[in-house]
Design a protein around this motif. Structure first.
Motif, PDB file in Angstrom:
ATOM      1  N   UNK A  16      43.249  21.117 -22.442  1.00 43.39           N
ATOM      2  CA  UNK A  16      43.952  20.530 -23.592  1.00 43.39           C
ATOM      3  C   UNK A  16      43.565  19.065 -23.809  1.00 43.39           C
ATOM      4  N   UNK A  17      42.272  18.857 -23.992  1.00 42.40           N
ATOM      5  CA  UNK A  17      41.768  17.498 -24.249  1.00 42.40           C
ATOM      6  C   UNK A  17      41.795  17.256 -25.756  1.00 42.40           C
ATOM      7  N   UNK A  18      42.426  16.209 -26.189  1.00 41.74           N
ATOM      8  CA  UNK A  18      42.595  15.921 -27.610  1.00 41.74           C
ATOM      9  C   UNK A  18      41.604  14.837 -28.031  1.00 41.74           C
ATOM     10  N   UNK A  19      40.877  15.107 -29.130  1.00 40.98           N
ATOM     11  CA  UNK A  19      39.929  14.140 -29.681  1.00 40.98           C
ATOM     12  C   UNK A  19      40.663  13.310 -30.735  1.00 40.98           C
ATOM     13  N   UNK A  20      40.547  11.993 -30.617  1.00 41.42           N
ATOM     14  CA  UNK A  20      41.266  11.078 -31.509  1.00 41.42           C
ATOM     15  C   UNK A  20      40.255  10.202 -32.238  1.00 41.42           C
ATOM     16  N   UNK A  41      32.270  15.275 -36.168  1.00 42.51           N
ATOM     17  CA  UNK A  41      33.198  14.321 -36.774  1.00 42.51           C
ATOM     18  C   UNK A  41      32.714  13.994 -38.180  1.00 42.51           C
ATOM     19  N   UNK A  42      33.619  14.050 -39.134  1.00 42.87           N
ATOM     20  CA  UNK A  42      33.317  13.726 -40.524  1.00 42.87           C
ATOM     21  C   UNK A  42      34.270  12.629 -40.983  1.00 42.87           C
ATOM     22  N   UNK A  43      33.714  11.505 -41.472  1.00 41.04           N
ATOM     23  CA  UNK A  43      34.502  10.379 -41.982  1.00 41.04           C
ATOM     24  C   UNK A  43      34.288  10.274 -43.484  1.00 41.04           C
ATOM     25  N   UNK A  44      35.393  10.323 -44.231  1.00 38.31           N
ATOM     26  CA  UNK A  44      35.322  10.338 -45.693  1.00 38.31           C
ATOM     27  C   UNK A  44      36.017   9.094 -46.225  1.00 38.31           C
ATOM     28  N   UNK A  45      35.256   8.164 -46.861  1.00 40.78           N
ATOM     29  CA  UNK A  45      35.894   6.983 -47.434  1.00 40.78           C
ATOM     30  C   UNK A  45      36.588   7.327 -48.752  1.00 40.78           C
ATOM     31  N   UNK A  46      37.500   6.500 -49.222  1.00 43.89           N
ATOM     32  CA  UNK A  46      38.151   6.750 -50.511  1.00 43.89           C
ATOM     33  C   UNK A  46      37.150   6.647 -51.667  1.00 43.89           C
ATOM     34  N   UNK A  47      37.478   7.236 -52.848  1.00 42.90           N
ATOM     35  CA  UNK A  47      36.561   7.275 -53.982  1.00 42.90           C
ATOM     36  C   UNK A  47      36.184   5.869 -54.459  1.00 42.90           C
ATOM     37  N   UNK A  48      37.146   4.969 -54.530  1.00 41.13           N
ATOM     38  CA  UNK A  48      36.892   3.621 -55.042  1.00 41.13           C
ATOM     39  C   UNK A  48      36.773   2.613 -53.907  1.00 41.13           C
ATOM     40  N   UNK A  49      36.013   2.988 -52.903  1.00 45.46           N
ATOM     41  CA  UNK A  49      35.851   2.102 -51.758  1.00 45.46           C
ATOM     42  C   UNK A  49      35.015   0.887 -52.154  1.00 45.46           C
ATOM     43  N   UNK A  50      35.386  -0.245 -51.656  1.00 40.95           N
ATOM     44  CA  UNK A  50      34.642  -1.476 -51.910  1.00 40.95           C
ATOM     45  C   UNK A  50      33.463  -1.562 -50.951  1.00 40.95           C
ATOM     46  N   UNK A  95      35.021  -0.077 -39.787  1.00 44.23           N
ATOM     47  CA  UNK A  95      34.992   0.418 -38.411  1.00 44.23           C
ATOM     48  C   UNK A  95      35.959   1.585 -38.249  1.00 44.23           C
ATOM     49  N   UNK A  96      35.665   2.459 -37.288  1.00 42.06           N
ATOM     50  CA  UNK A  96      36.563   3.548 -36.894  1.00 42.06           C
ATOM     51  C   UNK A  96      36.549   3.633 -35.374  1.00 42.06           C
ATOM     52  N   UNK A  97      37.681   3.972 -34.773  1.00 39.62           N
ATOM     53  CA  UNK A  97      37.804   4.094 -33.315  1.00 39.62           C
ATOM     54  C   UNK A  97      37.751   5.570 -32.924  1.00 39.62           C
ATOM     55  N   UNK A  98      37.070   5.847 -31.817  1.00 40.91           N
ATOM     56  CA  UNK A  98      36.911   7.218 -31.329  1.00 40.91           C
ATOM     57  C   UNK A  98      37.304   7.274 -29.854  1.00 40.91           C
ATOM     58  N   UNK A  99      38.121   8.267 -29.505  1.00 43.84           N
ATOM     59  CA  UNK A  99      38.597   8.368 -28.119  1.00 43.84           C
ATOM     60  C   UNK A  99      38.953   9.820 -27.818  1.00 43.84           C
ATOM     61  N   UNK A 100      39.221  10.100 -26.523  1.00 44.14           N
ATOM     62  CA  UNK A 100      39.681  11.422 -26.078  1.00 44.14           C
ATOM     63  C   UNK A 100      40.702  11.216 -24.975  1.00 44.14           C
ATOM     64  N   UNK A 101      41.704  12.092 -24.903  1.00 42.69           N
ATOM     65  CA  UNK A 101      42.750  11.953 -23.884  1.00 42.69           C
ATOM     66  C   UNK A 101      43.317  13.313 -23.515  1.00 42.69           C
TER      67      UNK A 101
END
Length: 480
Positions: free
Chosen positions: A375-379, A408-417, A422-428
């Motif tokens: 039960x390792x959770x990806x954050x 992992x898929x990162x989706x920015x908002x439509x009107x992103x400047x 940055x994004x943080x990645x971890x597992x616990x």
């Protein structure tokens, strides 16, 4: 207590009645002040030679009193010297010993009262005069808490010079107790006594409050050892460990000096010792031994028995040999656990995208510890208003040194400047009610503005016209 007797003689009976009425009695000091409670006692009727005992409570400590009596319209005063209370209980002995697994105390009391009877008293009268009834006995520690069962013992009758032995079970091990006695009008006779130690065999008792422990590979565990010897003379004993796995090392530590020891000395002034047994678990251990209880023993042997088993403080005994061991011993338990460790990595943690695009990346989850995980959770924690998709979000199981690919898929908002994000990645996961986390990684993303098609076309046309103009100008200049 003052007995009042009607001594009116028969000769005076012709003049006075042989019965006295309305006799008032009070207790005074030598100055005439009333010092007895009640202040006055009235005897309605008292016949010839009748004796009536009266009880008064003295309000001050004196050696003598004056008994003031008023009757027949006259007052009579009698000066009396008070006799001390000679009723007494003596504690003959107080012994501490072990019965099975329980620590016991035996208190022996003797009635040593010395009440002197009148000369014509019979043996039975002397015994009755000095006997004590309803004696309550209990044991307390120095804080006043009763520490023995039963909490109190009642001796119905204890005749003169007779002894009585009472047995109590100690609720905590102490060297001294306060014996509380209540008898007759003695409410709290408290006496602090030292407990003599008795043992049929000179064995050191061992106990450990932390007898069962868990430890990770490459770490150590510490067992507290409380040693108690029921003897008064000075003697040295040897410390041994029995049937501990060979891959595990150990040492005995004296907490006071923090030094390693292999023997321990007991004296009359120091019948108890507190030690520590430290067991070291290697970094690598057979997988079949993990998460299973290992049972071993610690023993305290006298010199003769220690010499019989040799100088090594590690002993391996068969069940028969162990049963023949005389010295004190305590069973301990150790459960070795693998170290839980996880790692989440990616070959690329920096991305350049344009507005309208998204980040698609792969990460690798690896069990770098020495135990299986579940039960390792990806954050993943992106910027505000960003969306993330993780596959799988939870890894159900991961064996030692096993790897699992994470999408992992990162989706920015439509009107992103446009700019840097940055994004943080971890597992616990949770192991034995303890959170285990991988080292956090930072994903850096640069977003650039998307180029306009119309502007690009105009720029190309302008560039073509500029090049064509330069070419035409060059031709004309060359013809001249």
């Amino acid at each position: 207590q003052s007995p009042i007797t009607n001594h009116q003689s028969p000769e005076s009976a012709s003049t006075y009645a042989t019965e006295l009425n309305n006799i008032r009695v009070s207790i005074q000091d030598e100055m005439g002040a009333i010092i007895g409670l009640p202040y006055e006692v009235t005897i309605d009727t008292m016949k010839y030679q009748q004796e009536i005992p009266l009880d008064f409570e003295l309000r001050k400590k004196v050696d003598s009193i004056i008994v003031a009596m008023r009757y027949l319209n006259s007052e009579s005063k009698l000066h009396l010297y008070l006799e001390p209370d000679t009723r007494h209980l003596s504690i003959i002995s107080a012994k501490k010993y072990r019965k099975g697994e329980q620590m016991m105390v035996q208190i022996t009391l003797q009635n040593t009262s010395k009440e002197m009877p009148h000369a014509s008293a019979t043996t039975e009268e002397i015994a009755a005069l000095n006997e004590l009834r309803s004696i309550y006995v209990s044991l307390k520690d120095e804080s006043g808490t009763i520490i023995a069962q039963p909490y109190d013992v009642v001796i119905d009758v204890l005749s003169y010079n007779q002894t009585a032995s009472l047995e109590f079970q100690l609720q905590k091990d102490v060297d001294e107790v306060t014996v509380v006695l209540q008898y007759a009008d003695v409410l709290n006779d408290e006496r602090k006594v030292y407990l003599q130690k008795e043992s049929s065999v000179d064995i050191v008792d061992i106990s450990s409050m932390q007898f069962s422990q868990e430890g990770y590979l490459g770490a150590s565990v510490t067992y507290d050892l409380a040693l108690n010897r029921l003897a008064e003379n000075e003697k040295t004993f040897t410390l041994r460990v029995i049937n501990l796995l060979e891959q595990l090392s150990f040492e005995f530590i004296d907490p006071e000096s923090q030094s390693r020891i292999s023997q321990v000395k007991f004296t009359q002034a120091k019948p108890r010792r507190n030690l520590s047994l430290v067991v070291y678990i290697p970094e690598e251990l057979d997988i079949n031994l993990l998460d299973k209880a290992m049972v071993f023993f610690v023993a305290v042997l006298d010199d003769l028995e220690a010499e019989r088993y040799g100088p090594d403080n590690r002993m391996n005994l068969t069940q028969k040999e162990f049963s023949e061991l005389v010295g004190g011993k305590e069973q301990l338990q150790l459960i070795p656990r693998g170290v839980p460790e996880i790692e989440l990595t990616s070959t690329n943690l920096g991305y350049d995208i344009k507005t309208g695009e998204r980040v698609e990346m792969k990460a690798t989850l690896k069990n770098t510890g020495t135990r299986d995980l579940s039960d390792i959770r990806i954050i993943v924690e992106p910027q505000t208003d960003w969306q993330e998709q993780i596959s799988p979000e939870v890894v159900k199981s991961l064996k030692r040194q096993e790897e699992r690919e994470i999408q992992i898929l990162l989706i920015p908002p439509e009107k992103v400047t446009p700019g840097d994000y940055e994004a943080k990645m971890n597992a616990e996961c949770t192991v034995d009610n303890r959170k285990v986390e991988a080292m956090e990684k930072t994903i850096r993303i640069h977003i650039a503005a998307k180029a306009s098609l119309t502007g690009s076309a105009l720029l190309v046309i302008a560039l073509v016209i500029l090049i064509a103009g330069i070419a035409v100008l060059s031709i004309r200049l060359s013809r001249r």
